[in-house]
Design an enzyme around this catalytic site. Structure first.
Site, PDB file in Angstrom:
ATOM      1  N   TYR A  31      -4.008  -2.976  -3.669  1.00  0.00           N
ATOM      2  CA  TYR A  31      -4.649  -3.745  -2.178  1.00  0.00           C
ATOM      3  C   TYR A  31      -5.146  -3.524  -1.287  1.00  0.00           C
ATOM      4  CZ  TYR A  31      -0.383  -4.918  -5.666  1.00  0.00           C
ATOM      5  OH  TYR A  31       0.707  -5.102  -6.852  1.00  0.00           O
ATOM      6  N   GLU A  59       5.054  -5.090 -15.484  1.00  0.00           N
ATOM      7  CA  GLU A  59       3.558  -5.690 -14.584  1.00  0.00           C
ATOM      8  C   GLU A  59       3.265  -4.626 -13.792  1.00  0.00           C
ATOM      9  OE1 GLU A  59       5.187  -8.820 -13.174  1.00  0.00           O
ATOM     10  OE2 GLU A  59       5.882 -10.432 -15.383  1.00  0.00           O
ATOM     11  N   PRO A  60       2.773  -3.868 -13.602  1.00  0.00           N
ATOM     12  CA  PRO A  60       2.578  -3.182 -13.032  1.00  0.00           C
ATOM     13  C   PRO A  60       1.023  -3.134 -12.194  1.00  0.00           C
ATOM     14  CG  PRO A  60       2.032  -1.839 -14.919  1.00  0.00           C
ATOM     15  CD  PRO A  60       2.926  -2.763 -15.111  1.00  0.00           C
ATOM     16  N   GLY A  61       1.006  -2.873 -11.165  1.00  0.00           N
ATOM     17  CA  GLY A  61      -0.785  -3.105 -10.076  1.00  0.00           C
ATOM     18  C   GLY A  61      -0.799  -2.218  -9.793  1.00  0.00           C
ATOM     19  N   ARG A  62      -0.166  -1.589  -8.399  1.00  0.00           N
ATOM     20  CA  ARG A  62      -0.810  -0.476  -7.828  1.00  0.00           C
ATOM     21  C   ARG A  62      -0.780   0.738  -8.404  1.00  0.00           C
ATOM     22  NH1 ARG A  62       0.917  -0.833  -2.669  1.00  0.00           N
ATOM     23  NH2 ARG A  62       2.300  -2.067  -2.849  1.00  0.00           N
ATOM     24  N   TYR A  74       1.786  -4.081   6.681  1.00  0.00           N
ATOM     25  CA  TYR A  74       3.532  -3.495   5.599  1.00  0.00           C
ATOM     26  C   TYR A  74       3.089  -2.179   6.769  1.00  0.00           C
ATOM     27  CZ  TYR A  74       1.475  -6.156   1.807  1.00  0.00           C
ATOM     28  OH  TYR A  74       1.168  -7.588   0.626  1.00  0.00           O
ATOM     29  N   GLY A 105       6.245  -2.757  -9.324  1.00  0.00           N
ATOM     30  CA  GLY A 105       6.517  -2.983  -8.830  1.00  0.00           C
ATOM     31  C   GLY A 105       6.789  -0.611  -8.482  1.00  0.00           C
ATOM     32  N   CYS A 115     -10.905  -6.851  16.616  1.00  0.00           N
ATOM     33  CA  CYS A 115     -10.636  -7.573  17.832  1.00  0.00           C
ATOM     34  C   CYS A 115      -9.283  -7.776  17.835  1.00  0.00           C
ATOM     35  CB  CYS A 115     -11.284  -8.333  18.821  1.00  0.00           C
ATOM     36  SG  CYS A 115     -12.497  -7.513  18.986  1.00  0.00           S
TER      37      CYS A 115
HETATM   38  C1  LIG Z   1       4.700 -10.728 -10.403  1.00  0.00           C
HETATM   39  C2  LIG Z   1       4.101  -9.725  -9.684  1.00  0.00           C
HETATM   40  N1  LIG Z   1       4.215  -9.134 -10.880  1.00  0.00           N
HETATM   41  C3  LIG Z   1       3.654  -7.747 -10.923  1.00  0.00           C
HETATM   42  C4  LIG Z   1       3.566  -7.383  -9.533  1.00  0.00           C
HETATM   43  C5  LIG Z   1       2.853  -5.764  -8.955  1.00  0.00           C
HETATM   44  O1  LIG Z   1       3.409  -4.773  -8.193  1.00  0.00           O
HETATM   45  P1  LIG Z   1       2.896  -3.765  -8.729  1.00  0.00           P
HETATM   46  O2  LIG Z   1       1.630  -3.690  -7.458  1.00  0.00           O
HETATM   47  O3  LIG Z   1       4.038  -2.932  -7.372  1.00  0.00           O
HETATM   48  O4  LIG Z   1       3.256  -2.635  -9.550  1.00  0.00           O
HETATM   49  C6  LIG Z   1       3.724  -8.322  -8.073  1.00  0.00           C
HETATM   50  C7  LIG Z   1       2.858  -7.937  -6.749  1.00  0.00           C
HETATM   51  O5  LIG Z   1       2.879  -8.250  -6.055  1.00  0.00           O
HETATM   52  C8  LIG Z   1       3.980 -10.093  -8.168  1.00  0.00           C
HETATM   53  O6  LIG Z   1       4.149  -9.909  -7.656  1.00  0.00           O
END
Ligand SMILES: Cc1ncc(COP(=O)(O)O)c(C=O)c1O
Length: 437
Positions: A392, A295-298, A338, A246, A365
């Site tokens: 994303y 658990e970072p992604g973005r 979003y 997050g 469209c």
């Molecule tokens: C369970 C879980 N962990 C981690 C993430 C990654 O979140 P972020 O990309 O905001 O760090 C998500 C994103 O949807 C998620 O659902």
């Protein structure tokens, strides 16, 4: 920051000029600075200061093999959300024990795959409901294995204003996680199941937090629960607590400045700030004997990718000027889903041109195929880059309107290390023509 404008006005990613690249590439094309992603992962790893941890990269954000391998090579494990992502993680050689599996509704085949992967199954199946405990136990029993599990708790925090409602997951009305008040009962059920081993307790309250407060609040709820259980002599098998992902990025940062200067945002916490805030909560709860998972992604990937698009044509009406580009909401869904705003900049600039406000739109469209108003040269540029598209982006792309998936380009050491090619529309036409025939 990996995207800069040089003294001559060329936009560069990882050192490579996008003007040079666009000559050889079909557009729309996602272009990633893989080295900058690696550096972001390394910096986050270092921020733990030697404390036991796992950065489980949420590979849903960008699941390209080159990205997953780069981040796991920098020390990350992965967070997955489907059986397909598990297979992909294994294809990228992620060790089973460094994989955690979130997901609110896993099917039996996915649970079996998680339990059956490697000699001891994956690191943890993150159970998201009281009901899921019995399902995972039954699958483990039938496979004759023990499954390592974590409970994903819904911390039930007030996330009003903390992020967009479609990416807020840790509040009362969200489908995600074991409700906070049910967590002790879920733990008891896990501990009564000989096929299950409780190794973790997790929470993930949402994505794109622009301050550490909701993250800290979430960690406090989770760690308080774990403290309470341990004080009662329960949850003795725990190896980690997981405060989720997050970590937000600054989609509104100033555009890359001419001359290669980096315009840094002052308003955003860094990923390391989230880690340090969670570590402080962990210490306060007396849980520092446990590993801390995040658990970072973005934050690891989004700032280090752009979506490169060609301008198809302007359309000038009495009260508005549209700039129509060849990338649409099927390529980058975030604005439509979003109401997200991504900065859009020309890939080449004279640095002195007169600018005006253009409404940048795609070819799909739908009225929501709209990237918003952007200050761009009055004489429209031939190509533009949509910034912060490394996360994303491609993963949400689709073929709506008979459009094909965008190309992906991987920049490493200042050159194109590899790229995908655009699939032509023949296969799509044939498959659609056959459907129902
Ligand atoms: C369970 C879980 N962990 C981690 C993430 C990654 O979140 P972020 O990309 O905001 O760090 C998500 C994103 O949807 C998620 O659902």
């Amino acid at each position: 920051m990996s995207i800069v404008r040089d003294r001559t006005g060329l936009l560069r990613i990882g050192g490579l000029s996008l003007s040079e690249l666009v000559r050889e590439m079909n557009t729309p094309a996602y272009v990633y600075d893989v080295d900058a992603m690696t550096a972001a992962a390394r910096a986050l790893e270092a921020s733990f200061g030697g404390a036991p941890h796992l950065v489980a990269y949420a590979m849903k954000a960008n699941s390209a093999g080159g990205v997953v391998r780069a981040l796991t090579g920098a020390g990350c494990g992965v967070d997955i959300v489907s059986g397909a992502e598990l297979r992909l993680a294994r294809a990228c050689d992620v060790p089973p024990e460094r994989i955690v599996f979130s997901g609110v509704a896993k099917d039996d085949a996915e649970i079996d795959l998680a339990i059956g992967t490697g000699p001891h199954g994956i690191g943890a199946i993150q159970i998201e409901s009281v009901e899921e405990v019995a399902r995972v136990a039954a699958r483990a029993r039938s496979l004759g294995r023990t499954a390592r599990v974590s409970l994903r708790v819904n911390p039930s925090v007030d996330l009003t204003g903390a992020t967009h409602k479609n990416i807020a997951t840790g509040h009362d009305a969200a489908k995600f996680g074991v409700p906070r008040e049910d967590a002790p009962r879920a733990v008891a059920l896990v501990e009564q199941s000989p096929e299950l081993r409780l190794v973790g307790m997790s929470a993930h309250a949402g994505s794109q937090f622009r301050s550490t407060s909701p993250y800290v609040e979430t960690a406090r709820v989770l760690f308080g629960l774990v403290r309470g259980l341990r004080d009662e002599g329960r949850a003795r098998s725990l190896a980690y607590v997981n405060s989720g992902g997050g970590f937000g990025i600054d989609y509104a940062a100033p555009p890359p400045l001419p001359g290669g200067d980096v315009a840094t945002s002052t308003s955003n916490p860094w990923p390391a700030d989230f880690v340090q805030a969670a570590q402080a909560e962990q210490r306060a709860a007396g849980l520092d004997d446990l590993a801390l998972y995040v658990e970072p992604g973005r934050s690891l990937v989004a700032p280090h990718g752009v979506l490169l698009a060609r301008v198809l044509q302007p359309k000038v009406a009495a009260r508005r000027r549209w700039l129509m580009i060849d990338a649409g909401m099927n390529d980058l869904l975030r604005p439509a889903l979003y109401q997200a705003r991504h900065r859009i900049v020309p890939i080449q600039s004279t640095l002195t041109e007169e600018t005006t406000s253009w409404r940048v739109v795609g070819p799909v469209c739908e009225s929501s195929d709209d990237f918003g108003d952007h200050d761009l040269p009055l004489d429209p540029p031939r190509e533009v880059a949509i910034l912060d598209a490394g996360g994303y982006g491609y993963v949400m792309a689709n073929v709506y309107n008979g459009r094909q998936l965008p190309v992906e380009v991987f920049v490493h050491d200042g050159r194109v290390a590899s790229h995908t090619v655009r699939v032509d529309t023949d296969a799509w036409v044939a498959e659609r023509a056959r459907a129902g025939a």
